[in-house]
Scaffold this motif. Structure first.
Motif, PDB file in Angstrom:
ATOM      1  N   ASP A 193     -17.104  76.349  12.968  1.00 46.86           N
ATOM      2  CA  ASP A 193     -16.139  75.120  13.747  1.00 46.86           C
ATOM      3  C   ASP A 193     -16.398  75.502  15.362  1.00 46.86           C
ATOM      4  O   ASP A 193     -15.293  75.250  15.786  1.00 46.86           O
ATOM      5  CB  ASP A 193     -14.718  75.234  13.361  1.00 46.86           C
ATOM      6  N   GLY A 237     -13.819  66.948   6.808  1.00 46.87           N
ATOM      7  CA  GLY A 237     -12.503  65.999   7.409  1.00 46.87           C
ATOM      8  C   GLY A 237     -12.468  64.591   5.857  1.00 46.87           C
ATOM      9  O   GLY A 237     -10.913  64.562   5.958  1.00 46.87           O
ATOM     10  N   ARG A 256      -9.639  61.129  14.380  1.00 50.75           N
ATOM     11  CA  ARG A 256     -10.212  62.284  15.309  1.00 50.75           C
ATOM     12  C   ARG A 256      -9.997  64.062  15.002  1.00 50.75           C
ATOM     13  O   ARG A 256     -10.331  65.337  15.542  1.00 50.75           O
ATOM     14  CB  ARG A 256     -10.129  62.010  16.991  1.00 50.75           C
ATOM     15  N   ASN A 257      -8.832  64.488  15.166  1.00 50.06           N
ATOM     16  CA  ASN A 257      -8.048  65.659  14.721  1.00 50.06           C
ATOM     17  C   ASN A 257      -8.491  66.035  13.278  1.00 50.06           C
ATOM     18  O   ASN A 257      -8.379  67.379  13.286  1.00 50.06           O
ATOM     19  CB  ASN A 257      -6.593  65.021  14.146  1.00 50.06           C
ATOM     20  N   MET A 258      -8.896  64.937  12.318  1.00 49.31           N
ATOM     21  CA  MET A 258      -9.328  65.337  10.605  1.00 49.31           C
ATOM     22  C   MET A 258     -10.784  65.448  10.767  1.00 49.31           C
ATOM     23  O   MET A 258     -11.847  66.389  10.174  1.00 49.31           O
ATOM     24  CB  MET A 258      -8.859  64.338  10.288  1.00 49.31           C
ATOM     25  N   ASN A 318     -13.963  74.033   3.805  1.00 47.33           N
ATOM     26  CA  ASN A 318     -13.722  73.515   5.300  1.00 47.33           C
ATOM     27  C   ASN A 318     -13.116  75.055   5.630  1.00 47.33           C
ATOM     28  O   ASN A 318     -12.672  75.215   6.677  1.00 47.33           O
ATOM     29  CB  ASN A 318     -12.185  72.457   5.043  1.00 47.33           C
ATOM     30  N   ARG A 349     -13.934  69.572  15.277  1.00 49.12           N
ATOM     31  CA  ARG A 349     -12.983  68.741  14.828  1.00 49.12           C
ATOM     32  C   ARG A 349     -13.848  67.734  16.286  1.00 49.12           C
ATOM     33  O   ARG A 349     -13.651  67.930  17.095  1.00 49.12           O
ATOM     34  CB  ARG A 349     -11.756  68.673  14.799  1.00 49.12           C
ATOM     35  N   ASN A 350     -13.721  66.244  15.624  1.00 52.78           N
ATOM     36  CA  ASN A 350     -13.599  65.864  16.919  1.00 52.78           C
ATOM     37  C   ASN A 350     -12.826  65.625  17.944  1.00 52.78           C
ATOM     38  O   ASN A 350     -13.635  65.763  19.097  1.00 52.78           O
ATOM     39  CB  ASN A 350     -14.441  64.413  16.768  1.00 52.78           C
ATOM     40  N   THR A 376     -14.810  65.683  11.472  1.00 61.69           N
ATOM     41  CA  THR A 376     -15.777  66.455  12.157  1.00 61.69           C
ATOM     42  C   THR A 376     -17.000  66.392  12.652  1.00 61.69           C
ATOM     43  O   THR A 376     -17.509  65.057  12.114  1.00 61.69           O
ATOM     44  CB  THR A 376     -16.040  67.472  10.859  1.00 61.69           C
TER      45      THR A 376
END
Length: 334
Positions: A63, A36, A110-112, A58, A80-81, A114
């Protein structure tokens, strides 16, 4: 920001070998994995982190969030969080992790961010992030400016004469209460490390924050099977209601049976040099009635060895109250 080389391996093995080769080939070279980038890029801009090589991971298949054969949960290092926080299994069986994740940062971050990156999140100590000041964590042997400086946000547990920096994560406090295990892959082998053993207290080597060796990468985190009938609470106390680090926080996993606390895990954030599991509090709670008197005794035990600095003595009482309140909330959620 310094110049650096950039590679994007297609497999975990390639990523590990690339990092290990570079670390071995260049004396003193710094190799960093980037996912992230929500912490690393900031620190590179400040010249706190100055890697010579960036390994972009990435595209690696890390994931996943799924059940394992033992009934526990596997969370990939690149999950991702936001995805973890809203995952149905996490919400149902490990809600303390969801609560912790959603209390941190902002929706955009949080979208980015990890899972693996959060595990390796660096301190927010202002002296660590300002290269004009001495910092043993950033440059071993230069001194700790925080001990006699601005230390309101810093640690009161696990400190040393060389460092009082706080671990800033919310996620990792919850993972500590859940007794997570971290899966690591290195150039020679794979290994699993309980989160309680993953982090190191500063001692005389505050620059070493965890047990990772050069070239090793976190591949996943495993949570044990959920405890039937347990209640979960993550309570975070901070200066403002959003986008703020904890002054004190507590993650609680509690099961009450027959009027007694049968299972209890207590982890603290905002007050420790690492995500702080309080074995002292757990000992004071297990087998006892879940009442205020018991909770107060546990909170006292948890903070008995606190060593506040010049500006953060308030954290001792604040953390006590945080523990009592979080335990009370866990009881009421039964």
């Amino acid at each position: 920001m310094d110049t650096f080389t950039f590679t994007q391996p297609a497999t975990v093995d390639q990523a590990v070998q690339a990092a290990a080769k570079s670390a071995t080939a260049q004396q003193g070279a710094q190799v960093r994995f980037i996912a992230g980038g929500t912490t690393l890029v900031d620190l590179m801009k400040l010249n706190v982190e100055r890697p010579r090589e960036i390994v972009d991971i990435n595209i690696l298949p890390l994931d996943r969030v799924e059940l394992n054969a033992e009934g526990g949960l596997i969370i990939g290092a690149l999950a991702r969080n936001s995805d973890v926080a809203h995952h149905p299994t996490v919400l149902r069986d490990y809600p303390v992790l969801s609560q912790a994740l959603l209390s941190g940062a902002s929706p955009q971050l949080r979208n980015m961010a990890t899972t693996g990156g959060n595990l390796l999140q660096r301190t927010r100590c202002v002296y660590f992030r300002d290269t004009a000041h001495a910092c043993n964590k950033r440059e071993p042997g230069t001194g700790c400016s925080a001990i006699g400086g601005h230390n309101r946000m810093l640690a009161i547990l696990g400190t040393s004469k060389d460092c009082i920096a706080t671990n800033p994560s919310d996620q990792n406090v919850a993972l500590t209460a859940l007794e997570a295990t971290i899966q690591i892959q290195g150039p020679q082998a794979k290994r699993s490390v309980p989160i309680h053993d993953f982090y190191l207290v500063p001692g005389s080597t505050p620059n070493r924050e965890n047990v990772l060796e050069p070239g090793e990468i976190i591949t996943s985190v495993t949570l044990p099977s959920p405890i039937a009938g347990a209640n979960f609470t993550y309570l975070k106390l901070r200066d403002r209601a959003a986008y703020e680090f904890a002054l004190a926080s507590a993650a609680i996993v509690m099961k009450v049976s027959g009027g007694k606390i049968q299972h209890i895990r207590v982890a603290l954030g905002g007050v420790g040099t690492k995500p702080w599991r309080s074995l002292e509090a757990e000992k004071a709670l297990e087998g006892h009635s879940p009442d205020r008197a018991t909770f107060v005794r546990a909170a006292e035990a948890a903070l008995r060895n606190a060593k506040p600095a010049s500006e953060n003595a308030f954290k001792v009482e604040l953390s006590r109250r945080c523990i009592v309140r979080a335990l009370t909330m866990s009881t009421k959620s039964a």
